[in-house]
Each structure stands twice: as C-alpha cells, then as structure tokens.
Write a protein that holds these residues in place. Structure first.
Motif, PDB file in Angstrom:
ATOM      1  N   LEU A  47       0.834  -1.201   0.000  1.00  0.00           N
ATOM      2  CA  LEU A  47       0.000   0.000   0.000  1.00  0.00           C
ATOM      3  C   LEU A  47       0.870   1.253   0.000  1.00  0.00           C
ATOM      4  CD1 LEU A  47      -2.746   1.355   0.130  1.00  0.00           C
ATOM      5  CD2 LEU A  47      -2.720   1.025   2.601  1.00  0.00           C
ATOM      6  N   ARG A  50       2.206   1.804  -3.453  1.00  0.00           N
ATOM      7  CA  ARG A  50       1.174   2.304  -4.386  1.00  0.00           C
ATOM      8  C   ARG A  50       0.874   3.776  -4.126  1.00  0.00           C
ATOM      9  NH1 ARG A  50       0.012   2.779  -9.096  1.00  0.00           N
ATOM     10  NH2 ARG A  50      -2.165   3.012  -9.617  1.00  0.00           N
ATOM     11  N   ILE A  51       0.839   4.171  -2.851  1.00  0.00           N
ATOM     12  CA  ILE A  51       0.603   5.587  -2.516  1.00  0.00           C
ATOM     13  C   ILE A  51       1.743   6.434  -3.070  1.00  0.00           C
ATOM     14  CG2 ILE A  51       0.534   7.237  -0.593  1.00  0.00           C
ATOM     15  CD1 ILE A  51      -1.061   5.139   0.969  1.00  0.00           C
ATOM     16  N   LEU A  70      -7.322   4.911  -4.864  1.00  0.00           N
ATOM     17  CA  LEU A  70      -7.068   3.571  -4.314  1.00  0.00           C
ATOM     18  C   LEU A  70      -8.365   2.788  -4.170  1.00  0.00           C
ATOM     19  CD1 LEU A  70      -4.402   4.472  -1.615  1.00  0.00           C
ATOM     20  CD2 LEU A  70      -4.023   3.089  -3.658  1.00  0.00           C
ATOM     21  N   GLU A  73      -9.409   1.438  -7.380  1.00  0.00           N
ATOM     22  CA  GLU A  73      -8.591   0.299  -7.775  1.00  0.00           C
ATOM     23  C   GLU A  73      -8.962  -0.976  -7.025  1.00  0.00           C
ATOM     24  OE1 GLU A  73      -4.498   1.316  -7.229  1.00  0.00           O
ATOM     25  OE2 GLU A  73      -4.527   2.824  -8.809  1.00  0.00           O
ATOM     26  N   TRP A  75      -8.778  -1.276  -3.389  1.00  0.00           N
ATOM     27  CA  TRP A  75      -8.189  -1.400  -2.064  1.00  0.00           C
ATOM     28  C   TRP A  75      -9.270  -1.200  -1.007  1.00  0.00           C
ATOM     29  CZ3 TRP A  75      -3.033  -2.391  -0.983  1.00  0.00           C
ATOM     30  CH2 TRP A  75      -2.162  -2.351  -2.059  1.00  0.00           C
ATOM     31  N   VAL A  82      -4.863   5.920   4.896  1.00  0.00           N
ATOM     32  CA  VAL A  82      -4.178   6.569   3.776  1.00  0.00           C
ATOM     33  C   VAL A  82      -3.489   7.836   4.261  1.00  0.00           C
ATOM     34  CG1 VAL A  82      -4.486   7.697   1.536  1.00  0.00           C
ATOM     35  CG2 VAL A  82      -5.717   5.599   2.051  1.00  0.00           C
TER      36      VAL A  82
END
Length: 111
Positions: A47, A50-51, A70, A73, A75, A82
């Motif tokens: 994660l 990806r962030i 996200l 996508e 998540w 986040v």
C-alpha cells in the motif's frame, strides 16, 4: 508515555532488579495485560508503494484524492490509514502562500 516505552521499562526493571512482571508493572502503574499485548498489524509495504507511485504520478493530489483512486482500484482501506501512510512517507502537500510583490501590502497614498 507510549505503551512500547512502558513495556521496555518493565523489562528493564525485571532484568535489573530481578522483580516479577506483576511488580514491574505495578511500579510503573502499567496494566499487565497491556504489557503482554502484541499488535497484529499486517505489512503495509504494498500500500505504501502504491501511494508513493500515485503521488509521484499526480504531484498535485493530496491524500484524499489518492484515497479515492485507491478505492477505485479495489483497495479496502479507509481515509485515516491513507492519511497516516501519506504523512509517514513525507508526501504532505505544502499549504504555503504565494509570493507577493514587495509593494503590494503597503498602504497606497490617499487611503
């Protein structure tokens, strides 16, 4: 004082003064069940990566817009996680003011 630090101090008391866990916790006013607690947190490396990727591709996006991307996508996360990871990665956007011309904020004649 954070629980991790208290756990460390209790272990130090146990080792240095050869006291039991119960007495070490009592001396620091620390609940023994909190001393025995072990966090079960899954790894957030994917994660976080990806962030970082989204933040690099979309520089002007803050954590909330990245959270929305996200979620789209697939998540299963919430905005608080986040935000925490976004800040931990040092990605927070600056909220600075724009540079002003030197004479802009001074009083003009006749005002």
């Amino acid at each position: 004082m954070r629980p991790e630090r208290r756990r460390e101090l209790v272990r130090q008391l146990e080792w240095t003064y050869r006291v039991s866990e119960r007495r070490g916790c009592a001396a620091l006013r620390f609940n023994p069940s909190s001393h025995r607690y072990r966090a079960i947190r899954n790894d957030q490396a994917m994660l976080r990566g990806r962030i970082r990727e989204l933040a690099a591709a979309r520089v002007r996006y803050g954590y909330l817009r990245i959270y929305i991307l996200l979620r789209r996508e697939g998540w299963k996360i919430n905005h608080k996680r986040v935000y925490r990871l976004y800040r931990a990665e040092g990605l927070s956007m600056r909220h600075g003011t724009e540079a002003h011309e030197p004479g802009l904020l001074t009083r003009r004649p006749g005002q």
